[in-house]
Motif scaffolding. Structure first.
Motif, mmCIF file in Angstrom:
data_model
loop_
_atom_site.group_PDB
_atom_site.id
_atom_site.type_symbol
_atom_site.label_atom_id
_atom_site.label_comp_id
_atom_site.label_asym_id
_atom_site.label_seq_id
_atom_site.Cartn_x
_atom_site.Cartn_y
_atom_site.Cartn_z
ATOM 1 N N PRO A 20 55.868 35.778 51.784
ATOM 2 C CA PRO A 20 55.506 34.266 52.344
ATOM 3 C C PRO A 20 54.761 34.101 52.419
ATOM 4 N N PRO A 21 54.128 32.573 52.313
ATOM 5 C CA PRO A 21 52.423 32.188 52.342
ATOM 6 C C PRO A 21 52.339 31.942 54.126
ATOM 7 N N THR A 22 51.391 31.643 54.204
ATOM 8 C CA THR A 22 50.611 32.106 55.103
ATOM 9 C C THR A 22 50.864 29.963 55.429
ATOM 10 N N ASP A 23 50.991 29.736 55.008
ATOM 11 C CA ASP A 23 50.812 27.676 55.253
ATOM 12 C C ASP A 23 52.098 27.640 53.741
ATOM 13 N N LEU A 24 53.403 27.075 55.409
ATOM 14 C CA LEU A 24 54.474 26.732 54.175
ATOM 15 C C LEU A 24 54.190 24.589 54.209
ATOM 16 N N ASP A 25 53.456 24.456 54.517
ATOM 17 C CA ASP A 25 53.521 22.975 54.162
ATOM 18 C C ASP A 25 52.643 22.599 53.092
ATOM 19 N N LEU A 29 54.838 26.411 50.568
ATOM 20 C CA LEU A 29 56.201 26.871 49.988
ATOM 21 C C LEU A 29 56.377 27.165 48.709
ATOM 22 N N GLY A 30 56.071 25.662 48.145
ATOM 23 C CA GLY A 30 56.452 25.096 46.300
ATOM 24 C C GLY A 30 56.049 26.189 45.530
ATOM 25 N N GLU A 31 54.960 26.981 45.571
ATOM 26 C CA GLU A 31 53.869 27.291 45.038
ATOM 27 C C GLU A 31 54.912 28.762 45.220
ATOM 28 N N HIS A 32 55.346 28.789 46.435
ATOM 29 C CA HIS A 32 55.980 31.004 46.389
ATOM 30 C C HIS A 32 57.010 30.643 46.187
ATOM 31 N N LEU A 33 58.138 29.721 46.280
ATOM 32 C CA LEU A 33 59.387 29.549 45.304
ATOM 33 C C LEU A 33 59.225 29.626 43.779
ATOM 34 N N HIS A 81 65.523 36.504 51.828
ATOM 35 C CA HIS A 81 63.513 36.229 52.282
ATOM 36 C C HIS A 81 63.640 34.677 52.922
ATOM 37 N N LEU A 82 64.661 34.120 51.981
ATOM 38 C CA LEU A 82 65.019 32.476 52.232
ATOM 39 C C LEU A 82 65.165 31.613 53.759
ATOM 40 N N ASN A 135 64.347 34.202 56.141
ATOM 41 C CA ASN A 135 62.899 34.645 56.506
ATOM 42 C C ASN A 135 62.089 32.851 56.754
ATOM 43 N N LEU A 136 62.296 32.513 55.521
ATOM 44 C CA LEU A 136 61.243 31.009 55.220
ATOM 45 C C LEU A 136 61.544 30.527 56.488
ATOM 46 N N LEU A 137 62.813 30.379 56.194
ATOM 47 C CA LEU A 137 63.561 28.606 57.198
ATOM 48 C C LEU A 137 63.598 29.060 58.537
ATOM 49 N N GLN A 138 63.502 30.192 58.755
ATOM 50 C CA GLN A 138 62.629 30.319 60.466
ATOM 51 C C GLN A 138 61.991 29.469 61.339
ATOM 52 N N ASN A 139 60.713 29.982 60.131
ATOM 53 C CA ASN A 139 59.134 28.571 60.375
ATOM 54 C C ASN A 139 59.253 28.005 60.095
#
Length: 536
Positions: free
Chosen positions: A107-112, A115-119, A157-158, A160-164
């Motif tokens: 998961p990326p450290t900076d979701l903002d 996030l799009g690139e990670h998905l 995985h989603l 985990n992303l959602l929680q952050n």
């Protein structure tokens, strides 16, 4: 439960070893051109030796581990005599899960920001691995297991992303990807995977459960962000009270509507039902905003109404703001809980604002008409009204609405003062032909009001002139019908028409008769009209 002796197991493995030496599982599986029955069914469920399978039908756990490049570890079921491991229930699932977890990007450290690139990376990983590994596992009947493991890990995985995720923007990104991209032709519906039909093997309950959690998190983020944005809009209104241009005039309602409208629009791209959920939260927050705005604005306008030099632009701006917010709610929030209350609060604020303005108009008009009907001074009122209601390049609709109400107030007060002034005095101060003067006043007033608010409805005083000139009681009854319509359009004061008849000099008996005819032609006699008759 029956298990083959070690000797038979050793013989079985010796027979199968040449077939499994080649890493191409499909070739090893059908080297002689005939298709064997799968050792596992198409859903990835274990069918092992305890269930009566032939020795040659049981898959090698060690070879599966080599194919996946994953160590079987503690999952191996090593025989006491050291033979090759055989598969126990769940061993292949554990290997699949281990393999899948190793393929997923961190998961990326900076979701903002990422996030799009990670998905996109997640999407590429899932597609690539199923496309590459699926055909090699198909002879073993493990395609369903592979897809299920990817499906489960994807939503773990989603989650985990959602929680952050602490923003509505990222919540929308996650939901859009899971509900629109995951099952699309770009991923599980890809043409390269058509033979494996991964969409048919997806556990939709996982998607549904995650979608519910994602929706709840989204609505919390929407509520938090919208409340903060609307609070800032109110704060800016408090600190920037000037209204010197059109931008100041429209800023508050434009900003508020943009905030309230933006998130439902984003939700609509994902789901019409999600749109409903987000819309409801947004209109709940709008109601909170409207209550605060109305409370503060009512206090400010009351203070401004007491000033000698009223800044009526703020009253017009309030009318504009309330109208635009109300119309937006009525257009977009039909059936949404709380919208009816929002509309009612805004309508009450519009009525309150108009009342403050009309109180001012009435006060100025009363002072002017105290001199107007006892001298030959004409319409000094115009300058006073124009000072407070200057014609603007913006706010034309509100100006017209206000001037239409002011027009009614001025004409109503004009008639009231007219009936309280003896005709003989008016003939001395104005001219012997009072009716002609009234007609001239009506034209001048309409010309003035139209100048400030083009297109305003004319309040015709011609029937008053006709009343003064009328000498026939029968004709008087028809004139009275027109006069009553005029009086009702100007004021709720039911005494205006009887006062006009008495001012003309009509006898009490004739007044009763005329009013009776008027009531008969306009519905049942009301209590107020009955009271007027008694007083005549």
């Amino acid at each position: 439960m029956y298990r083959l002796p070690s000797r038979l197991l050793r013989q079985r493995n010796e027979l199968r070893t040449p077939l499994l030496e080649n890493n191409n599982v499909h070739d090893a599986y059908d080297q002689e051109g005939s298709r064997h029955d799968n050792p596992l069914d198409q859903n990835g469920l274990d069918i092992h030796i305890e269930q009566g399978l032939q020795p040659e039908e049981e898959a090698s756990l060690q070879k599966l581990a080599e194919l996946l490049k994953v160590s079987p570890g503690v999952t191996s079921n090593t025989c006491q005599d050291g033979c090759c491991p055989s598969m126990r229930p769940g061993d292949h699932v554990h290997l699949m899960q281990t393999f899948v977890s190793q393929q997923f990007p961190e998961p990326p450290t900076d979701l903002d920001q990422d996030l799009g690139e990670h998905l996109k990376k997640v999407q590429g990983t899932v597609l690539c691995e199923i496309r590459t590994l699926g055909p090699r596992l198909e002879p073993l009947g493990l395609v369903g297991c592979l897809i299920d493991c990817f499906h489960r890990h994807t939503f773990d995985h989603l989650q985990n992303l959602l929680q952050n995720t602490n923003s509505s923007k990222n919540s929308f990104v996650l939901m859009k990807w899971s509900l629109k991209k995951y099952l699309s032709q770009e991923l599980l519906g890809h043409s390269d995977l058509r033979k494996m039909e991964p969409i048919q093997k997806v556990d939709l309950l996982l998607l549904t459960e995650w979608g519910e959690k994602a929706k709840d998190k989204l609505l919390k983020n929407v509520q938090k962000e919208l409340r903060e944005s609307l609070h800032n809009i109110l704060h800016n209104e408090r600190t920037h009270e000037r209204c010197d241009n059109e931008e100041d005039y429209v800023r508050l309602y434009v900003d508020a509507i943009q905030c309230v409208d933006a998130m439902p629009k984003e939700a609509q791209k994902i789901s019409s039902k999600l749109y409903d959920y987000v819309q409801e939260v947004c209109f709940q927050e709008l109601l909170v905003f409207v209550r605060s705005y109305v409370s503060e604005q009512a206090q400010r306008l009351e203070e401004k109404a007491k000033m000698d030099q009223q800044q009526t632009i703020h009253f017009l701006k309030t009318l504009k703001t309330c109208k635009e917010l109300r119309q937006h709610v009525q257009a977009k929030g039909s059936g949404t809980p709380g919208c009816g209350e929002t509309v009612a609060v805004l309508e009450n604020m519009e009525a309150f604002t108009l009342k403050l303005l009309m109180n001012f108009v009435a006060d100025v008009t009363e002072k002017h008409f105290q001199r107007f009907f006892c001298s030959d001074t004409r319409w000094g009122l115009f300058a006073a009204v124009e000072t407070h209601f200057p014609k603007l390049s913006y706010g034309a609709d509100e100006q017209k609405r206000v001037m239409d109400e002011a027009y009614k107030v001025i004409v109503g007060i004009y008639i009231k003062h007219l009936t309280k002034t003896k005709r003989s005095k008016l003939e001395t101060c104005w001219s012997p032909n009072v009716g002609k003067t009234v007609a001239e006043d009506a034209e001048q007033l309409h010309s003035f009001i139209s100048g400030l608010a083009p297109g305003v409805q004319k309040r015709n005083l011609q029937s008053i002139t006709e009343l003064l000139d009328c000498t026939c009681n029968e004709a008087l009854k028809f004139i009275a019908i027109d006069l009553r319509a005029l009086c009702l359009s100007l004021s709720e004061d039911a005494d205006l028409l009887p006062a006009l008849l008495r001012w003309k000099g009509v006898s009490k008996g004739t007044v009763r008769e005329v009013l009776d005819i008027v009531d008969h032609n306009s519905g049942p006699r009301s209590g107020s009209w009955f009271f007027c008759l008694v007083c005549c």
